[in-house]
Structure formats: C-alpha cells, structure tokens
Design a protein around this motif. Structure first.
Motif, PDB file in Angstrom:
ATOM      1  N   GLN A 363       0.863  -1.182   0.000  1.00  0.00           N
ATOM      2  CA  GLN A 363       0.000   0.000   0.000  1.00  0.00           C
ATOM      3  C   GLN A 363       0.902   1.236   0.000  1.00  0.00           C
ATOM      4  N   THR A 370       4.874   8.612  -3.689  1.00  0.00           N
ATOM      5  CA  THR A 370       4.651   7.765  -4.872  1.00  0.00           C
ATOM      6  C   THR A 370       5.158   8.456  -6.129  1.00  0.00           C
ATOM      7  N   PRO A 392      -4.577   0.807  -3.421  1.00  0.00           N
ATOM      8  CA  PRO A 392      -4.604   2.256  -3.659  1.00  0.00           C
ATOM      9  C   PRO A 392      -3.733   3.005  -2.652  1.00  0.00           C
ATOM     10  N   TYR A 394      -2.464   5.354   0.215  1.00  0.00           N
ATOM     11  CA  TYR A 394      -2.996   5.906   1.458  1.00  0.00           C
ATOM     12  C   TYR A 394      -2.569   7.368   1.530  1.00  0.00           C
ATOM     13  N   SER A 405      -1.195   7.723  -8.934  1.00  0.00           N
ATOM     14  CA  SER A 405      -1.935   6.642  -8.287  1.00  0.00           C
ATOM     15  C   SER A 405      -1.002   5.433  -8.205  1.00  0.00           C
ATOM     16  N   SER A 406      -1.504   4.340  -7.684  1.00  0.00           N
ATOM     17  CA  SER A 406      -0.696   3.119  -7.643  1.00  0.00           C
ATOM     18  C   SER A 406      -0.320   2.656  -9.048  1.00  0.00           C
ATOM     19  N   GLU A 407      -1.124   3.045 -10.025  1.00  0.00           N
ATOM     20  CA  GLU A 407      -0.808   2.708 -11.417  1.00  0.00           C
ATOM     21  C   GLU A 407       0.493   3.375 -11.863  1.00  0.00           C
ATOM     22  N   LEU A 420      -3.255  -4.579  -9.752  1.00  0.00           N
ATOM     23  CA  LEU A 420      -3.850  -3.417  -9.086  1.00  0.00           C
ATOM     24  C   LEU A 420      -5.188  -3.842  -8.500  1.00  0.00           C
ATOM     25  N   GLU A 422      -8.320  -3.253  -5.314  1.00  0.00           N
ATOM     26  CA  GLU A 422      -8.949  -2.550  -4.204  1.00  0.00           C
ATOM     27  C   GLU A 422      -8.870  -3.424  -2.948  1.00  0.00           C
TER      28      GLU A 422
END
Length: 467
Positions: A363, A370, A392, A394, A405-407, A420, A422
């Motif tokens: 996470q 990020t 996703p 935090y 984003s995490s992407e 990826l 949730e």
C-alpha cells in the motif's frame, strides 16, 4: 519534570499519533490531567481510553472537555500532521493558551536528561525500541518515547523516575529533530525521503547534519558505516561507526543462522564480545541489534546484562511481524514504506525462505512519495517479489495529486507480475495467486487488513493440508 511543573493539564491535538500518544502517557504517568483530539478511532486511542485518558473525535470547540478551556495551567501540544486551520488549534491560539509543537516538548525533555536520540529515514523505530528494551533490563534503567508498540512493553512509553537516561526517535519530518539536544545521537540512514518538505536529497542530508550538530558537547555520534560525517559538530563530540559486518567501530562477526534466528559476536573497539542471540528473525534486525547494543554499551550497560537481554526482545508490532509460519504458508506484515525499506525487508525474507515463491501486497503511502519514487518502488518490488499486489495510495495528510496513483508504480513494473487491487478485492486475488510466502507492507491502514488475512491464511493452510 520540573520544566513542566507550571502545567496541571495537557491537551493533545492529534493524540492518536504514535509519538503524541507516548507523550500523553508520559504526562499522565507523572500525575497530569490529560486529554486530546483525534480524527479517527484506532487501537492506540482505544488503549489510551482504557488507561484513563480522555479522547474526543469532534474537532469543534464545543467538544473540548470543560477543564481544558481554562488557559491557566493548561499546555496544548500539537503534531505538524494537524493543519493550522484545525478549529480547536485556532481557538487555543486565539485565546492565549501556551501552544507547543510535539518536537519542542520532546526537545525540552532531552535538554534535562542524558538523551539517546535515534535518527534515520528507516530503522529508527526498531533501533530505539531495542535500545530501550536492553537498557530496561540493565541496572542503569531507561525512560523511552517510542515510534512503535513494543511487544515486550505492550506500549510506546517507558517510564523510570530513577534512571537518568531517555531514548527517543528523532523524527526528520518537518525537521522536528532540530529541536532535540542529544547526549548520544545515532543516524541509521540518510535516503531521499519527505521531499515534499525538503525538496532535494541535498536538503535531506543538510537536515541530518543539523541534527548531528545538536549533539551536546562531549557527546557521541554513532553513524551507520558509509554515511558522511557531518561537519561543525559541538566541541568534544566523538564520532563512531557501526555496521552489519566490515570495517566499523562496532560490527557483527561470526554470524550464523539457527532455526531462522541469528547468532553473532559483537566486535567493539575494546575487543570481541561473544555469544549474542537474536529473539526476532531477519538479517536486517542483526544490524539493528549492533546499533542498539552499541548505544547501550556507550551509555554504561554491561556486557553480561546485554547478552542475557537480547534473546528476550520480542520485536515491535508491524516490524517483520510474523503471523503464520508453516510448510503451507508464511505470512509477514511490515511497516516498510520507502524503497530502501522494502528492499531490506524482502532481502531478509528471501534469505530465510530460499527457493519459495514470495508474494507481496504493498500500500503506497502519500501521493508525493509515490510521485517521487515510483521507479524505485517498482525496482524494489520487482527484484524482491514473484507476484506484486498494489493497493490504492494511502493519502495520510495529503490531497490527491492529479495523475498520481498506484498505477504510476505499476507502469514501471513487469506487467505479468503486478496486480492493481482494491482492498475489498484482496482475498479473492490471494486465492488466485496461491502464495507460499506472503508479505504485506505499508505505513497506512493496511494493518487493518491483517486480521482478515490471518483468517484467510489459516483456512488456506487447512485446504492445502487436505490435498
């Protein structure tokens, strides 16, 4: 402590933070009336309430306990994670209350005691907690403000009115550690981090140099071997080094693994101290133990006390925290949230479970971190894991950053090994991936998933045994 004798009441804005809650416990332990606000209920706030400390969740002035509306004898302590626009904080300032940042209060404590301050972009929680535990088992004793929940103490605060020593984390965020006055300072690492505060890595290094320059005259600076020695230290400050191995003033030699736990001898400037045994797993913890043992020895602890104490250290919640360990599944949860921390954690996992397939759930913590380290995160995860699950981001104290984003991390990763997901989709994905070793990592609220993962893991192991 006498410097706080004018205050009979202490109110904490952001009391649920790990550093704030330790301070709250300190003041409560010395007889002050203590209360505070936090945004969300947590295991930390639940524990504070059980201990007798009042906590409110409403940030409005009307929610303040009546006694704490009297500015006479009331001290307000706040964390920089709370915005200046916070209604209670604004009200206190507008009505003439004494308001101090958490770091200033800690600084005042270190000024009046023999203080051991542990700094570093990673490693400081384990080193400071282990140092506190070791000293608590020695004649000299210790007080401590910790950045994690010790499994030995079951708290993040240790009080001992007979001891002259205090151990605490020196937090680099917001340059808070510039408020401290260490007798003995340690720097475990200086990696680029908190660039939303510092801007550049050069400024990060200047931040740590500023911390080292706060060490009291004739004190000590203990550095991880290979780090730059800061200039302009106070008169008489002695600089020493430590490392896992190699050429340092303190290092581990003759390291052996026995049933997943390491033994070693400690090389010091005075000679070799034999027979140390770890009570927690992970090669990274051997290096942390070298640092903690060095701090304890410099502070006056005796070898015989330390060699008996080290195996009794049970670790810290969310630091290489093992929940399942059998032939079907190994499950570890860790606080790692920086690329170097992830790398160190996964190296230890690979070393202990050679040849087994390792799946990681990460996470990301903060949009800015990020953005700044997406490529480095991807590299650390790619190298250490066979399969990667990204949750996703935090956000913590931050607002979203467009396009991040995490992407953003996934973009740099091998596509066939990155997923990826949730949080509510995690368990079905784990069923599909069939991990042999599972590691969850992050500094956000991923820890709230741990009970559910443990329940899944127990059922998973039972299903494997039936096959």
């Amino acid at each position: 402590m006498k410097i706080f004798d004018t205050y009979s009441r202490i109110y904490f804005v952001g009391i649920g933070g790990i550093g704030m809650s330790a301070l709250a416990r300190f003041f409560y332990s010395v007889g002050r009336q203590v209360a505070g606000y936090d945004r969300v209920q947590s295991s930390v706030t639940d524990a504070l309430i059980r201990e007798g400390i009042s906590v409110v969740w409403d940030d409005g002035v009307a929610a303040l306990p009546p006694d704490f509306r009297d500015r006479s004898g009331t001290l307000i302590v706040y964390t920089p994670a709370v915005p200046d626009s916070h209604p209670q904080l604004q009200w206190f300032r507008g009505h003439g209350f004494e308001v101090m940042k958490r770091s200033r209060v800690l600084g005042m404590i270190t000024e009046g005691m023999k203080s051991i301050c542990v700094a570093g972009t990673h490693g400081k929680t384990t080193i400071s907690t282990l140092t506190a535990f070791l000293l608590s088992r020695c004649k000299i004793g210790v007080n401590a403000f910790l950045g994690g929940i010790s499994k030995n103490f079951n708290t993040n605060f240790v009080g001992n009115s007979r001891s002259p020593l205090v151990v605490l984390e020196a937090d680099e965020f917001d340059r808070s550690f510039w408020q401290l006055s260490p007798t003995l300072g340690l720097i475990s690492s200086m990696d680029a981090d908190h660039l939303d505060i510092y801007g550049t890595f050069e400024e990060v290094k200047k931040g740590f140099a500023g911390f080292a320059q706060r060490i009291k005259p004739n004190g000590y600076l203990l550095l991880k071997s290979g780090l730059e020695i800061p200039e302009n230290l106070a008169a008489g400050v002695r600089t020493l080094t430590y490392s896992l191995g190699g050429n340092a003033d303190y290092s581990a030699i003759h390291i052996e693994e026995i049933d997943g736990y390491y033994t070693f001898d400690l090389k010091t400037q005075e000679g070799v101290l034999p027979g140390f045994k770890m009570g927690v797993r992970g090669l990274l913890n051997v290096e942390n133990a070298v640092a903690a043992l060095s701090l304890a020895l410099i502070s006056g602890a005796q070898y015989e006390e330390l060699v008996d104490a080290l195996p009794q250290f049970k670790g810290i919640a969310r630091r290489f925290d093992m929940f399942i360990n059998n032939d079907s599944l190994v499950y570890i949860d860790d606080y790692a949230h920086h690329p170097q921390e992830i790398k160190a954690t996964l190296e230890s996992v690979r070393h202990l479970w050679k040849g087994r397939r390792v799946t990681g759930v990460f996470q990301p913590h903060l949009f800015s971190r990020t953005r700044d380290f997406a490529g480095a995160f991807a590299e650390a995860l790619n190298e250490g894991l066979d399969q990667v699950v990204l949750l996703p981001i935090y956000p913590a104290r931050e607002e979203p950053i467009p396009g991040i984003s995490s992407e953003t991390i996934a973009h740099f990763m091998e596509p066939n090994k990155c997923h990826l997901v949730e949080k509510n989709e995690l368990i079905p994905v784990l069923n599909r991936l069939q991990p042999e070793v599972l590691v969850t990592m992050g500094a956000g609220d991923i820890d709230r998933l741990v009970p559910g993962i443990c329940e899944w893991g127990e059922n998973y192991c039972k299903s494997k045994q039936r096959i």
